[in-house]
Design an enzyme around this catalytic site. Structure first.
Site, mmCIF file in Angstrom:
data_model
loop_
_atom_site.group_PDB
_atom_site.id
_atom_site.type_symbol
_atom_site.label_atom_id
_atom_site.label_comp_id
_atom_site.label_asym_id
_atom_site.label_seq_id
_atom_site.Cartn_x
_atom_site.Cartn_y
_atom_site.Cartn_z
ATOM 1 N N SER A 43 28.336 -34.545 30.823
ATOM 2 C CA SER A 43 29.287 -35.255 29.964
ATOM 3 C C SER A 43 29.554 -34.560 28.641
ATOM 4 C CB SER A 43 28.789 -36.675 29.696
ATOM 5 O OG SER A 43 28.828 -37.449 30.879
ATOM 6 N N GLU A 81 23.517 12.913 36.535
ATOM 7 C CA GLU A 81 24.026 13.105 35.181
ATOM 8 C C GLU A 81 24.850 14.380 35.000
ATOM 9 O OE1 GLU A 81 24.026 11.090 32.683
ATOM 10 O OE2 GLU A 81 22.732 9.529 33.477
#
Length: 904
Positions: A383, A106
């Protein structure tokens, strides 16, 4: 004046040097001006930003500020922060290797800077110039502590200025250790854990002192993206992130190469505990909220600790209905615990997400924020994709009607054979029927006619991205699948008149200072209203009388489509891998997926369970619609519903039998021509009507005219004249004649060509084929001329059938009347189908039997007529033509019998 001693002569080279100097001087002056302007204006603006910055407050620095979620009605859902998920520790309680892990990833120069890292800012500036503002952050740990106090979590210049100012102020008031303590106790680690101590217990069930280097590195990598690096949901990504942290720790001298290699060799799955947390019914929805906020530029950390008011689209009652449907067996009986399902419910008109059913497990049976089957799933849609990829693009681009025809037949493409779900082929079918019964071949042909690129582009407008398209995609065989949320968003566009809204979960975000950010999706026109309505109307048929009938809800106008995918290769059984249903009303659109995590021989959807998706849809749609006004879908002005003769494809006319009329949708200007009524004919040319009229003895003159017209053709006159009473005995006697029909028919084929032309000539009038068929069926099967058949006589009957029936005018036997109908019907059918004209002229029983071979229904009447060949019965002689016609026919009958005797 003389020339100066040191003056240089003018040359081209010197002139060039002077121009360069002047240019350089101008550039420097311009740069100086810009610098003064920037310093003056920029300084003023920076001063204004600093003056607006909030003051530092100790309690807000050390503790996260709860963000609150509200539903669509403005009711509070929950606070994101929970006290049970927060444990505060002092800096002295945090081991050095844990601190070093966070420092390495960090803010590696944390102990050296004064709150702002100038070197890191330079790197971020370069990245932002190359990739755009906000591409890379330069925040130090100190800046991260103060940034959630600021008024604008999104990345702006104002926020960055205030963040840097407050970070330097914080460094003046607190020590480095105190600031780091604030940071490690405040940040969010995912899984509901705030602070490093809580995270250690949540992921490893350990205290901070017990954490290994590998475990510390895993925790240090989480705060940047808690959901994205979640080791439960994304173990591979979490492993890569941990490796990055370990590499940085080695690079900056916090651990040795050997320590890094040892820590990296430990599997994450072996370190984290399989902890079960009590989840809420809204967890699936909160996951989507997080995703939508990140897309809007608001980091996840701000959601959990930024004190935001998040106004969502959640319908709390709908969410409860969805959750109960998935987590109990009250709606459907689930086959087993491994059976999965996901449900997405959105507002049809706006795309707002009303409910998300992400999983069937809740409470102690589910890891909090587990896999979301409504939003994270990627499975082939089967479908359900047909309206999107196959039919809607054709309607939009090629102006198809709902009666657009395709041939359903055997199809092989690139060595692959395609078939329908029932392994049958239907011949010519409309796209409405193809959707109604989910036939595959018409869908593939429609897709190919539209073109893959056009279909791909159309799907993109509905939020479904497809990298490449193949014929298998037309029936949902995707390489990479889609989620229920994507499918519901696409179907909603059909229900909203062709406007697509990307599904969204957040209406707006309100910051602590009252500033609001609107996040609802923008409408985009994906297709015309006409296309959307035609698809909707066909999908209504699917629900009303097709494969989706189990999804119907009484009183609701619903359109929808089913979808399944085949079992994977090697899996044998009567079932499918995936079962879908997606449908909509004018208010809601829902998509449901069911299946297993992996299709195997023991885990696939059996035949009896492939209706669960439809039943879930039916229940959810029924419940959420109670007490709400749900208007029907409205037909737009651009579309017209037309009555069509289902065989000819032309507009029906007054003569079209009602049984042959269907209603289909067409764009205005694209309507088919209206079939003209049959031309008015001489009485002798009206076969069916003549039969009925002759019974009533009202058209004798017409009969005479017909007879005179047919005088040269004795064979036509022969057969119909005699009409003896039929008896079972006679019928049985004459049946063997059928065995010899081919010989008689062969003889009849030698008739003059002129007669054949004459018989074919009546086909010229635009009489609908359907009407002719109806006349055939009526005459052959019923033996009577009905009102329906009378309105659509086939002109082909008039040459033979009309005259035949005229010679039997005085028949009193009802069966004989039926026989006349057979004869005229057979002549009609033979002309229509082009199967030969000679058979229609035969005076023997061969013609009738030939007709019966074409239509099995006619066999009985034909046999009866064969048995009635003898001409002795005086009852059946024509009343108007006792002398001439009777003699001729008797002679013909004698000749005919002579021909038939050898064949018997």
């Amino acid at each position: 004046m003389g020339k100066k001693m040191n003056e240089e002569p003018h040359t081209g080279k010197n002139e060039g040097l002077r121009k360069k100097k002047r240019f350089a001087r101008n550039v420097l002056l311009t740069a100086a001006f810009l610098m003064v302007f920037v310093l003056t204006f920029g300084g003023y603006q920076t001063y204004a930003y600093i003056n607006e910055a909030p003051t530092l407050e100790g309690n807000k620095l050390s503790l996260p500020q709860s963000s609150t979620l509200f539903d669509a009605e403005g009711n509070k859902i929950t606070d994101i922060v929970g006290k049970e998920h927060r444990k505060v520790v002092s800096f002295d309680e945090i081991p050095e290797h844990v601190v070093n892990a966070f420092i390495a990833v960090e803010d590696v120069r944390y102990w050296d800077h004064n709150g702002v890292d100038i070197k890191r800012i330079g790197g971020a500036v370069v990245a932002n110039i190359q990739d755009g503002f906000g591409a890379e952050g330069a925040s130090t740990i100190t800046q991260q502590v103060v940034k959630n106090m600021l008024l604008e979590p999104e990345k702006t210049v104002k926020r960055k200025v205030q963040e840097a100012y407050l970070a330097m102020e914080l460094e003046k008031q607190y020590s480095k250790e105190e600031i780091l303590e604030m940071y490690l106790n405040k940040i969010y680690f995912g899984q509901g854990a705030y602070g490093v101590a809580t995270a250690a217990e949540t992921y490893f069930n350990k205290s901070l002192e017990e954490l290994t280097t590998a475990e510390a590195a895993l925790l240090a990598g989480l705060p940047q993206r808690p959901s994205g690096y979640d080791p439960y949901k994304h173990p591979d990504i979490a492993t890569d992130r941990r490796a990055t942290v370990l590499s940085l720790m080695e690079q900056h001298g916090f651990i040795s190469v050997q320590e890094r290699e040892k820590a990296a060799s430990v599997a994450i799955e072996d370190t984290i505990v399989d902890k079960k947390n009590q989840s809420t019914t809204n967890d699936a929805f909160i996951d989507q909220v997080i995703d939508d906020l990140e897309k809007a530029g608001i980091p996840e950390e701000a959601l959990y600790s930024g004190g935001l008011e998040i106004h969502t689209t959640l319908d709390a009652q709908a969410q409860k209905i969805v959750d109960e449907s998935l987590t109990t067996n009250q709606v459907v009986e689930y086959p087993d615990e491994e059976f999965r399902a996901g449900i997405s419910l959105v507002d049809t008109q706006s795309g707002a997400i009303r409910a998300i059913g992400g999983n069937r497990q809740t409470g102690e049976d589910d890891v909090q924020k587990g896999f979301n089957y409504a939003t994270q799933l990627e499975r082939s849609p089967g479908s359900t994709i047909k309206p999107i990829l196959d039919y809607a693009p054709g309607i939009e681009k090629l102006k198809w009607s709902t009666n657009q025809q395709f041939i359903d037949e055997e199809l092989e493409l690139n060595g692959k054979e395609f078939s329908n779900w029932n392994d049958e082929f239907q011949g010519s079918v409309s796209i409405r029927e193809a959707l109604q019964w989910s036939y595959n071949i018409p869908a593939i042909k429609a897709f190919m006619e539209v073109g893959g690129e056009e279909a791909q582009s159309f799907a993109e407008k509905l939020g479904i991205s497809i990298e490449e398209t193949y014929p298998a995609y037309a029936i949902g065989g995707f390489a990479n699948g889609i989620s229920p949320l994507q499918l519901s968003g696409a179907y909603a566009a059909f229900g909203s008149g062709g406007t697509f809204h990307e599904p969204y979960s957040v209406e707006k975000v309100v910051y602590p200072n009252g500033k609001e950010m609107q996040l609802s999706s923008k409408p985009e026109k994906a297709m015309s209203e006409g296309t959307a309505y035609m698809i909707t109307d066909m999908l209504r048929t699917v629900v009303k009388e097709g494969t989706g009938m189990q999804a119907a809800v009484k009183g609701l106008d619903i359109a929808g489509k089913t979808g399944t995918t085949s079992l994977e290769e090697g899996v044998v059984g009567d079932g499918v891998s995936d079962a879908w249903f997606s449908g909509y009303t004018t208010n809601y659109t829902a998509a449901v997926w069911t299946g297993y995590d992996k299709t195997t021989q023991s885990t696939y959807i059996h035949k009896e369970d492939d209706d669960i998706a439809k039943l879930l849809f039916q229940h959810v749609m029924s419940e959420v619609s109670k007490g709400k006004d749900t208007p029907d879908f409205e037909q737009p002005d651009s579309v017209e519903e037309i009555e069509i003769d289902k065989t000819s494809g032309l507009r029906a006319n007054n003569a079209t039998p009602s049984s042959n009329i269907i209603k289909e949708l067409y764009f205005k200007g694209e309507e088919p021509k209206k079939a003209p009524l049959p031309k008015k004919k001489e009485p002798s040319n009206d076969s069916e009507s003549d039969q009925t009229d002759k019974k009533r003895e009202t058209k004798k003159p017409a009969d005479k005219a017909a007879k005179e017209k047919k005088q040269p053709e004795k064979k036509v006159e022969k057969k119909p004249q005699p009409k003896p009473n039929n008896s079972g005995k006679e019928t049985e006697k004459e049946k063997p004649k059928k065995q010899k029909e081919p010989e008689v028919k062969q003889e009849e084929q030698n008739e003059p060509e002129e007669k054949k032309k004459e018989q074919n000539k009546p086909e010229e009038p635009s009489t609908d084929p359907v009407e002719s068929s109806e006349s055939d069926s009526s005459g052959n099967a019923d033996g009577e001329s009905t009102g329906e058949s009378e309105t659509t006589p086939d002109p082909n009957n008039n040459e033979t059938g009309n005259e035949d029936s005229g010679n039997e005018e005085t028949s009193e036997d009802e069966t004989s009347t039926e026989e006349n109908g057979d004869n005229s019907g057979n002549a009609d059918q033979s002309d229509d189908t082009g199967e030969g004209t000679t058979g229609n002229d035969s005076s023997s029983g061969t013609n009738d039997d030939s007709g019966s071979s074409e239509e099995g229904e006619q066999s009985e009447p034909v046999e009866s007529e064969e048995a009635s060949e003898p001409t002795e019965s005086p009852e059946n002689q024509p009343s108007e033509e006792e002398t001439s016609s009777s003699q001729k026919n008797n002679d013909s009958t004698v000749e005919e019998k002579k021909e038939e005797n050898p064949t018997e």
